[in-house]
Design a protein around this motif. Structure first.
Motif, PDB file in Angstrom:
ATOM      1  N   LEU A 314      36.520  91.132   5.350  1.00 37.33           N
ATOM      2  CA  LEU A 314      37.956  91.342   5.241  1.00 37.33           C
ATOM      3  C   LEU A 314      38.462  91.704   6.636  1.00 37.33           C
ATOM      4  O   LEU A 314      37.996  92.675   7.225  1.00 37.33           O
ATOM      5  CB  LEU A 314      38.254  92.471   4.247  1.00 37.33           C
ATOM      6  N   PHE A 315      39.406  90.939   7.166  1.00 38.36           N
ATOM      7  CA  PHE A 315      39.755  91.067   8.570  1.00 38.36           C
ATOM      8  C   PHE A 315      41.114  91.729   8.766  1.00 38.36           C
ATOM      9  O   PHE A 315      42.047  91.496   8.012  1.00 38.36           O
ATOM     10  CB  PHE A 315      39.749  89.693   9.236  1.00 38.36           C
ATOM     11  N   PHE A 316      41.199  92.566   9.804  1.00 36.56           N
ATOM     12  CA  PHE A 316      42.450  93.231  10.162  1.00 36.56           C
ATOM     13  C   PHE A 316      42.669  93.090  11.672  1.00 36.56           C
ATOM     14  O   PHE A 316      41.716  92.945  12.444  1.00 36.56           O
ATOM     15  CB  PHE A 316      42.428  94.708   9.765  1.00 36.56           C
ATOM     16  N   HIS A 317      43.934  93.136  12.080  1.00 41.09           N
ATOM     17  CA  HIS A 317      44.263  93.013  13.499  1.00 41.09           C
ATOM     18  C   HIS A 317      45.042  94.199  14.026  1.00 41.09           C
ATOM     19  O   HIS A 317      45.249  94.330  15.229  1.00 41.09           O
ATOM     20  CB  HIS A 317      45.063  91.727  13.751  1.00 41.09           C
ATOM     21  N   ASP A 318      45.500  95.079  13.137  1.00 42.56           N
ATOM     22  CA  ASP A 318      46.181  96.302  13.567  1.00 42.56           C
ATOM     23  C   ASP A 318      46.079  97.324  12.442  1.00 42.56           C
ATOM     24  O   ASP A 318      45.528  97.044  11.363  1.00 42.56           O
ATOM     25  CB  ASP A 318      47.639  96.044  13.953  1.00 42.56           C
ATOM     26  N   ALA A 319      46.592  98.533  12.688  1.00 43.30           N
ATOM     27  CA  ALA A 319      46.467  99.612  11.711  1.00 43.30           C
ATOM     28  C   ALA A 319      47.192  99.274  10.414  1.00 43.30           C
ATOM     29  O   ALA A 319      46.713  99.591   9.318  1.00 43.30           O
ATOM     30  CB  ALA A 319      47.012 100.914  12.306  1.00 43.30           C
ATOM     31  N   GLY A 320      48.338  98.620  10.526  1.00 39.30           N
ATOM     32  CA  GLY A 320      49.081  98.271   9.324  1.00 39.30           C
ATOM     33  C   GLY A 320      48.314  97.305   8.439  1.00 39.30           C
ATOM     34  O   GLY A 320      48.302  97.449   7.206  1.00 39.30           O
ATOM     35  N   ALA A 321      47.697  96.308   9.042  1.00 39.90           N
ATOM     36  CA  ALA A 321      46.923  95.340   8.258  1.00 39.90           C
ATOM     37  C   ALA A 321      45.725  96.009   7.599  1.00 39.90           C
ATOM     38  O   ALA A 321      45.402  95.711   6.431  1.00 39.90           O
ATOM     39  CB  ALA A 321      46.456  94.198   9.164  1.00 39.90           C
ATOM     40  N   LEU A 322      45.063  96.915   8.307  1.00 36.38           N
ATOM     41  CA  LEU A 322      43.927  97.623   7.705  1.00 36.38           C
ATOM     42  C   LEU A 322      44.413  98.520   6.576  1.00 36.38           C
ATOM     43  O   LEU A 322      43.792  98.584   5.505  1.00 36.38           O
ATOM     44  CB  LEU A 322      43.210  98.441   8.773  1.00 36.38           C
ATOM     45  N   ARG A 323      45.529  99.193   6.781  1.00 38.37           N
ATOM     46  CA  ARG A 323      46.072 100.073   5.743  1.00 38.37           C
ATOM     47  C   ARG A 323      46.410  99.268   4.486  1.00 38.37           C
ATOM     48  O   ARG A 323      46.164  99.727   3.353  1.00 38.37           O
ATOM     49  CB  ARG A 323      47.314 100.770   6.287  1.00 38.37           C
ATOM     50  N   LYS A 324      46.934  98.071   4.661  1.00 41.14           N
ATOM     51  CA  LYS A 324      47.268  97.220   3.514  1.00 41.14           C
ATOM     52  C   LYS A 324      46.012  96.800   2.769  1.00 41.14           C
ATOM     53  O   LYS A 324      45.981  96.795   1.529  1.00 41.14           O
ATOM     54  CB  LYS A 324      48.041  95.996   3.996  1.00 41.14           C
ATOM     55  N   ALA A 328      44.423  98.055  -1.573  1.00 44.45           N
ATOM     56  CA  ALA A 328      43.989  97.224  -2.705  1.00 44.45           C
ATOM     57  C   ALA A 328      42.632  97.709  -3.210  1.00 44.45           C
ATOM     58  O   ALA A 328      41.878  98.363  -2.480  1.00 44.45           O
ATOM     59  CB  ALA A 328      43.902  95.768  -2.264  1.00 44.45           C
ATOM     60  N   PRO A 329      42.280  97.410  -4.460  1.00 46.34           N
ATOM     61  CA  PRO A 329      40.946  97.766  -4.952  1.00 46.34           C
ATOM     62  C   PRO A 329      39.856  97.103  -4.116  1.00 46.34           C
ATOM     63  O   PRO A 329      40.039  95.975  -3.624  1.00 46.34           O
ATOM     64  CB  PRO A 329      40.946  97.238  -6.392  1.00 46.34           C
ATOM     65  N   LEU A 330      38.743  97.788  -3.946  1.00 42.14           N
ATOM     66  CA  LEU A 330      37.641  97.197  -3.189  1.00 42.14           C
ATOM     67  C   LEU A 330      37.154  95.937  -3.900  1.00 42.14           C
ATOM     68  O   LEU A 330      36.855  95.961  -5.095  1.00 42.14           O
ATOM     69  CB  LEU A 330      36.483  98.195  -3.064  1.00 42.14           C
ATOM     70  N   PRO A 331      37.070  94.817  -3.214  1.00 41.99           N
ATOM     71  CA  PRO A 331      36.642  93.566  -3.851  1.00 41.99           C
ATOM     72  C   PRO A 331      35.161  93.614  -4.209  1.00 41.99           C
ATOM     73  O   PRO A 331      34.343  94.170  -3.459  1.00 41.99           O
ATOM     74  CB  PRO A 331      36.928  92.512  -2.786  1.00 41.99           C
ATOM     75  N   LEU A 332      34.808  93.002  -5.314  1.00 34.32           N
ATOM     76  CA  LEU A 332      33.426  93.049  -5.791  1.00 34.32           C
ATOM     77  C   LEU A 332      32.557  91.951  -5.191  1.00 34.32           C
ATOM     78  O   LEU A 332      31.334  92.050  -5.222  1.00 34.32           O
ATOM     79  CB  LEU A 332      33.405  92.938  -7.326  1.00 34.32           C
ATOM     80  N   ASP A 333      33.193  90.908  -4.652  1.00 33.94           N
ATOM     81  CA  ASP A 333      32.405  89.759  -4.207  1.00 33.94           C
ATOM     82  C   ASP A 333      32.082  89.760  -2.715  1.00 33.94           C
ATOM     83  O   ASP A 333      31.177  89.046  -2.281  1.00 33.94           O
ATOM     84  CB  ASP A 333      33.144  88.466  -4.554  1.00 33.94           C
ATOM     85  N   VAL A 334      32.788  90.539  -1.919  1.00 31.16           N
ATOM     86  CA  VAL A 334      32.617  90.480  -0.470  1.00 31.16           C
ATOM     87  C   VAL A 334      31.249  91.000  -0.040  1.00 31.16           C
ATOM     88  O   VAL A 334      30.534  90.378   0.758  1.00 31.16           O
ATOM     89  CB  VAL A 334      33.742  91.254   0.244  1.00 31.16           C
ATOM     90  N   GLY A 335      30.854  92.152  -0.570  1.00 35.40           N
ATOM     91  CA  GLY A 335      29.564  92.728  -0.197  1.00 35.40           C
ATOM     92  C   GLY A 335      28.388  91.810  -0.487  1.00 35.40           C
ATOM     93  O   GLY A 335      27.555  91.550   0.405  1.00 35.40           O
TER      94      GLY A 335
END
Length: 365
Positions: A314-324, A328-335
């Motif tokens: 899951l990718f972020f480019h600034d604090a706002g994107a990471l905060r968004k 959300a609920p932690l995704p079950l498929d990413v890990g």
């Protein structure tokens, strides 16, 4: 004609083994362990920084350990690399693996005879914000000398390989890192820390601007998810300032470095997610290791991290994107997707195969 004596391979440029510092040391240790586990025939030597190993054992697994009086990091790394390279030539080493380019300024003067030299250029060190302009210029020049005077160059990430091709007109070997050693439970095990929340996200890195530490802390300061952030906060004005600003915030747990295997494993295994802010370098060993834990990973959006994770984080480019993303609920498929990627391509068996295949090819070239 059969070789009269076993191929002699030397690993230079790291602090040494067993690993007590960072990615190059972990690489060196796992190449030694691979060599022993597969009962390979080569003679293997590892150069170590004497100040880091006051007890100075003579061997680690099947490898001979050779000690230098110089430190392996900072300005002393130039002398460390130069003197250990000369020593390797004197000892009749057949193939030398040099980790890093800081000592490459000595290569034009090195009379290495038949010794084949492979240099691992690490990431694009000269782009790191922590270095002054003169240091960046020196590192960029060192990269040029390493490319010019080595028999083979290793890049740990396709994006690094692309840079080397564009800047120097070469096609390097691409060999990443393994990370499966990190999920082996230590003996004896360590209990989870009692001073941390039951659910938390984990960040673990050197406290440097290019690791986007301030961005991560800013995002979590307004997030309900607790963050455990492990790093060398007291080693720089940057780190001390961040700890002063954020250290007292509810939900933010800023811990000093944890090197002991038991507590480090317990901290990683107990996390609900991993936050990776690195923006410089290539394939980061800490990211590879955490992929093997099968956790959701929030990674800073850069080419290196996308290449390592195959775009599955899951990718972020600034604090706002990471905060968004955190809202959300932690995704079950990413890990599980990240763990599958790591188990397929980023294990020490695969990495060891690639390195020793390269050593053998270089010896016969």
């Amino acid at each position: 004609m059969a070789r009269a004596a076993p191929l002699h391979i030397a690993i230079l440029g790291s602090v040494g083994v067993p690993a007590r510092y960072g990615g190059f040391e972990t690489l060196a240790e796992n190449l030694v362990r691979y060599h022993a586990a597969t009962d390979r025939p080569e003679r293997l030597s590892v150069y170590c920084s004497g100040p880091a190993y006051p007890d100075r054992p003579e061997r680690f697994a099947n490898a001979d350990l050779i000690y230098s009086r110089f430190r392996a990091n900072g300005a002393a790394s130039v002398a460390y690399d130069a003197t250990t390279l000369r020593d390797a030539v004197a000892r009749g080493v057949d193939v030398a693996l040099l980790l890093g380019v800081s000592g490459a300024v000595s290569l034009p003067l090195l009379r290495r005879g038949a010794m084949r030299l492979i240099t691992h250029v690490d990431g694009l060190e000269w782009r790191r914000g922590k270095w002054s302009a003169p240091v960046r210029a020196f590192l960029r020049y060192s990269e040029t000398l390493a490319v010019r005077h080595s028999d083979a160059i290793i890049a740990d990430n396709p994006a690094i390989a692309t840079h080397l091709g564009q800047a120097h007109g070469i096609t390097p070997e691409i060999i990443a890192y393994g990370g499966d050693h990190a999920v082996e439970p230590p003996d004896p095990p360590s209990a989870p820390r009692g001073d941390l929340p039951g659910t938390y996200a984990l960040a673990l890195c050197r406290i440097e601007p290019e690791n986007n530490v301030a961005m991560i802390l800013e995002a979590f300061a307004e997030s309900p998810m607790p963050l455990v952030f492990v790093g060398n906060w007291d080693d720089s004005r940057y780190g001390r300032g961040l700890r002063a600003t954020y250290g007292g915030r509810d939900g933010l747990h800023l811990l000093d470095p944890i090197h002991a295997p038991g507590p480090r494993y317990a901290l990683r295994a107990g996390a609900a997610a991993y936050i990776h802010g690195h923006s410089a370098g290539g394939t980061n060993p800490a990211l590879v290791e955490m992929m093997h834990f099968g956790l959701p990973i929030f990674a800073f959006d850069c080419t290196f991290n996308r290449q390592t994770t195959d775009g599955r984080a899951l990718f972020f480019h600034d604090a706002g994107a990471l905060r968004k993303l955190l809202a959300a609920p932690l995704p079950l498929d990413v890990g599980p997707a990240l763990r599958a990627r790591a188990q397929d391509a980023l294990t020490w068996d695969r990495i060891g195969d690639a390195y020793f295949d390269l050593f053998t090819r270089m010896a016969g070239a």
